[in-house]
Design a protein around this motif. Sequence first.
Motif, PDB file in Angstrom:
ATOM      1  N   SER A 111       0.821  -1.210   0.000  1.00 43.01           N
ATOM      2  CA  SER A 111       0.000   0.000   0.000  1.00 43.01           C
ATOM      3  C   SER A 111       0.854   1.259   0.000  1.00 43.01           C
ATOM      4  O   SER A 111       0.546   2.239  -0.699  1.00 43.01           O
ATOM      5  N   GLU A 112       1.936   1.227   0.771  1.00 44.40           N
ATOM      6  CA  GLU A 112       2.832   2.390   0.801  1.00 44.40           C
ATOM      7  C   GLU A 112       3.502   2.604  -0.546  1.00 44.40           C
ATOM      8  O   GLU A 112       3.719   3.748  -0.972  1.00 44.40           O
ATOM      9  N   ALA A 113       3.836   1.508  -1.241  1.00 44.47           N
ATOM     10  CA  ALA A 113       4.423   1.649  -2.579  1.00 44.47           C
ATOM     11  C   ALA A 113       3.432   2.291  -3.536  1.00 44.47           C
ATOM     12  O   ALA A 113       3.791   3.201  -4.309  1.00 44.47           O
ATOM     13  N   ILE A 114       2.177   1.857  -3.490  1.00 44.29           N
ATOM     14  CA  ILE A 114       1.150   2.433  -4.368  1.00 44.29           C
ATOM     15  C   ILE A 114       0.987   3.922  -4.093  1.00 44.29           C
ATOM     16  O   ILE A 114       0.862   4.729  -5.024  1.00 44.29           O
ATOM     17  N   ARG A 115       1.028   4.320  -2.818  1.00 43.73           N
ATOM     18  CA  ARG A 115       0.916   5.742  -2.468  1.00 43.73           C
ATOM     19  C   ARG A 115       2.059   6.564  -3.067  1.00 43.73           C
ATOM     20  O   ARG A 115       1.905   7.761  -3.313  1.00 43.73           O
ATOM     21  N   ARG A 116       3.176   5.905  -3.296  1.00 48.82           N
ATOM     22  CA  ARG A 116       4.352   6.589  -3.853  1.00 48.82           C
ATOM     23  C   ARG A 116       4.448   6.390  -5.366  1.00 48.82           C
ATOM     24  O   ARG A 116       5.490   6.670  -5.960  1.00 48.82           O
ATOM     25  N   GLY A 117       3.378   5.895  -5.971  1.00 46.36           N
ATOM     26  CA  GLY A 117       3.337   5.774  -7.421  1.00 46.36           C
ATOM     27  C   GLY A 117       4.040   4.565  -7.988  1.00 46.36           C
ATOM     28  O   GLY A 117       4.391   4.547  -9.180  1.00 46.36           O
ATOM     29  N   ILE A 118       4.269   3.550  -7.167  1.00 49.63           N
ATOM     30  CA  ILE A 118       4.982   2.352  -7.597  1.00 49.63           C
ATOM     31  C   ILE A 118       4.016   1.181  -7.676  1.00 49.63           C
ATOM     32  O   ILE A 118       3.221   0.945  -6.759  1.00 49.63           O
ATOM     33  N   ASP A 119       4.080   0.434  -8.770  1.00 53.87           N
ATOM     34  CA  ASP A 119       3.285  -0.779  -8.918  1.00 53.87           C
ATOM     35  C   ASP A 119       3.669  -1.759  -7.807  1.00 53.87           C
ATOM     36  O   ASP A 119       4.840  -2.129  -7.673  1.00 53.87           O
ATOM     37  N   ALA A 120       2.706  -2.173  -7.010  1.00 49.10           N
ATOM     38  CA  ALA A 120       2.989  -3.048  -5.864  1.00 49.10           C
ATOM     39  C   ALA A 120       3.594  -4.368  -6.279  1.00 49.10           C
ATOM     40  O   ALA A 120       4.255  -5.038  -5.468  1.00 49.10           O
ATOM     41  N   ARG A 121       3.397  -4.770  -7.553  1.00 52.55           N
ATOM     42  CA  ARG A 121       3.975  -6.035  -8.013  1.00 52.55           C
ATOM     43  C   ARG A 121       5.495  -5.968  -8.127  1.00 52.55           C
ATOM     44  O   ARG A 121       6.143  -7.005  -8.285  1.00 52.55           O
ATOM     45  N   ARG A 122       6.049  -4.765  -8.040  1.00 48.82           N
ATOM     46  CA  ARG A 122       7.514  -4.644  -8.086  1.00 48.82           C
ATOM     47  C   ARG A 122       8.146  -4.899  -6.719  1.00 48.82           C
ATOM     48  O   ARG A 122       9.374  -4.870  -6.598  1.00 48.82           O
ATOM     49  N   LEU A 123       7.346  -5.144  -5.710  1.00 49.83           N
ATOM     50  CA  LEU A 123       7.838  -5.625  -4.417  1.00 49.83           C
ATOM     51  C   LEU A 123       7.684  -7.137  -4.403  1.00 49.83           C
ATOM     52  O   LEU A 123       6.576  -7.664  -4.572  1.00 49.83           O
ATOM     53  N   VAL A 124       8.787  -7.842  -4.246  1.00 52.74           N
ATOM     54  CA  VAL A 124       8.795  -9.303  -4.237  1.00 52.74           C
ATOM     55  C   VAL A 124       9.116  -9.775  -2.825  1.00 52.74           C
ATOM     56  O   VAL A 124      10.152  -9.396  -2.260  1.00 52.74           O
ATOM     57  N   PHE A 125       8.241 -10.575  -2.250  1.00 54.55           N
ATOM     58  CA  PHE A 125       8.425 -11.042  -0.876  1.00 54.55           C
ATOM     59  C   PHE A 125       8.779 -12.525  -0.869  1.00 54.55           C
ATOM     60  O   PHE A 125       8.140 -13.329  -1.560  1.00 54.55           O
ATOM     61  N   SER A 126       9.783 -12.862  -0.062  1.00 52.75           N
ATOM     62  CA  SER A 126      10.208 -14.258   0.068  1.00 52.75           C
ATOM     63  C   SER A 126      10.225 -14.644   1.540  1.00 52.75           C
ATOM     64  O   SER A 126      10.538 -13.819   2.402  1.00 52.75           O
ATOM     65  N   PRO A 127       9.948 -15.894   1.836  1.00 53.50           N
ATOM     66  CA  PRO A 127       9.828 -16.316   3.236  1.00 53.50           C
ATOM     67  C   PRO A 127      11.173 -16.521   3.906  1.00 53.50           C
ATOM     68  O   PRO A 127      12.221 -16.582   3.246  1.00 53.50           O
ATOM     69  N   ASN A 128      11.140 -16.638   5.237  1.00 57.32           N
ATOM     70  CA  ASN A 128      12.321 -17.097   5.969  1.00 57.32           C
ATOM     71  C   ASN A 128      12.652 -18.506   5.532  1.00 57.32           C
ATOM     72  O   ASN A 128      11.757 -19.346   5.379  1.00 57.32           O
ATOM     73  N   VAL A 129      13.933 -18.774   5.322  1.00 56.77           N
ATOM     74  CA  VAL A 129      14.397 -20.119   4.961  1.00 56.77           C
ATOM     75  C   VAL A 129      15.628 -20.442   5.797  1.00 56.77           C
ATOM     76  O   VAL A 129      16.133 -19.603   6.556  1.00 56.77           O
ATOM     77  N   SER A 130      16.141 -21.646   5.666  1.00 55.07           N
ATOM     78  CA  SER A 130      17.352 -22.028   6.390  1.00 55.07           C
ATOM     79  C   SER A 130      18.526 -21.177   5.947  1.00 55.07           C
ATOM     80  O   SER A 130      18.502 -20.562   4.873  1.00 55.07           O
TER      81      SER A 130
END
Length: 444
Positions: free
Chosen positions: A292-311
């Motif tokens: 949501s904060e990215a969208i407020r700043r004019g950035i497509d939210a799909r350009r944020l890529v989230f990955s989980p904690n791993v070993s």
Amino acid sequence: MCEWSDLAADDIDLAAILAGGQGHQLSPFHLLSVPGISARDQRACSELWTRERRAAALVERGTLAFTFPPSERRKIRLGYLSNDFQEHATAHLLIEVLEAHDRGAFEVHAYSFGADDGLPMRRRLMAACDRFVDITEMADGAAAQLIFDDEVDILIDLKGFTARARTGIALLRPAPVVVNYLGYPGTMGAGVCDYVITDPFLTPPASAESYAESFAYMPHTYHPHGRGTPVGVPPSRAEAGLPEAGFVFCCFNQPYKIAPEMFDIWCRLLSAVPDSVLWLLDDAYAAGNLRSEAIRRGIDARRLVFSPNVSQAEHLRRLQLADLVLDTSPFNAHTTASDALWAGVPLVTCPGDTFPSRVAGSILRAIGLADLVTESPEAYMELARALACDEPRLAAIRMRLARNRMTAPLFDVAAYTADLEGLYSAMSARHRARLPPAAIGARG
């Protein structure tokens, strides 16, 4: 959670709490990530936070009546105190140091109050120590009595005010010297520890009044990281959830370290570098807020890529896919910074004047990349943009990093451990000479 709508009001409330002497209601750990809080503020909060416990500990110390006559032992007995003797970032940083300790001069005891997770790191930690004791079920007084009975010369608190810490044990002073090291990037306030392990960049001598502990200076960086962990073969970008093309900015710091001012810069970088993405650690609460904060700043939210904690092994494998790590401020990357550099990925940082805001700068200087330590948010933004847009320049930095990984001080655990042992020896010598704690080690 990266819920920033009331952040300005919250920060004013924090300032009022400190000014009103009500800091015993406010965890010092929280202040490490709050913009505008000084090292002096952090010390004031630490001392308010422990005020009542220090008073209670003083009474209990009178009952325990610990005394420390000069020891005739040739070896110095170290006692490492932590909740994190398991699969944890602190364990990954410290394990090679424990294994490298000179057993002709030191005995290594560990006092664990964390769960045995049954994983290989726990077994490795136990094997690395001369004595490993589980004190989870002991009250603070009983644990302190055990440490005293074991005749520990230097007790090293690896937790500070982080989650599940047991500061009460250190407050009872079960060893003649007590040290604040590695787990907590700041002062614990008066009456807890004698020394803090640091380095001249982290805490210059002029900052001494903001710290209750005497500075024990490592010559390069306070931060340990060995060379024993294999990086592995990287996955494909698709396997890591990344697009097949485009520059990858990365920050795997915990979301609470992300300040809105820094996120502003990150979004400006995404705007300035076409097809780039920002690779972040997934979090059930923060991810949606950051989109949501990215969208407020004019950035497509799909350009944020989230990955989980791993070993740890999988984390080092995937890190190699990043092009540039963007540091947070005022709470820097710590383990995530040295892991990135070990995986061959450069990092850009902007230090402040507090311990946690200078850690990444300390780490970069220790691997010969001081030119990635910027002097202002604007310079941070410009350097990150320039590196993303200038492929040869970034490639040259990556080549320098690759050369330095096996030669620079950051990953030289044998030299690091010898320097750390030199500090322990100096602490012990001052105690035997009945001298009070004072700054020791290389001071820059």
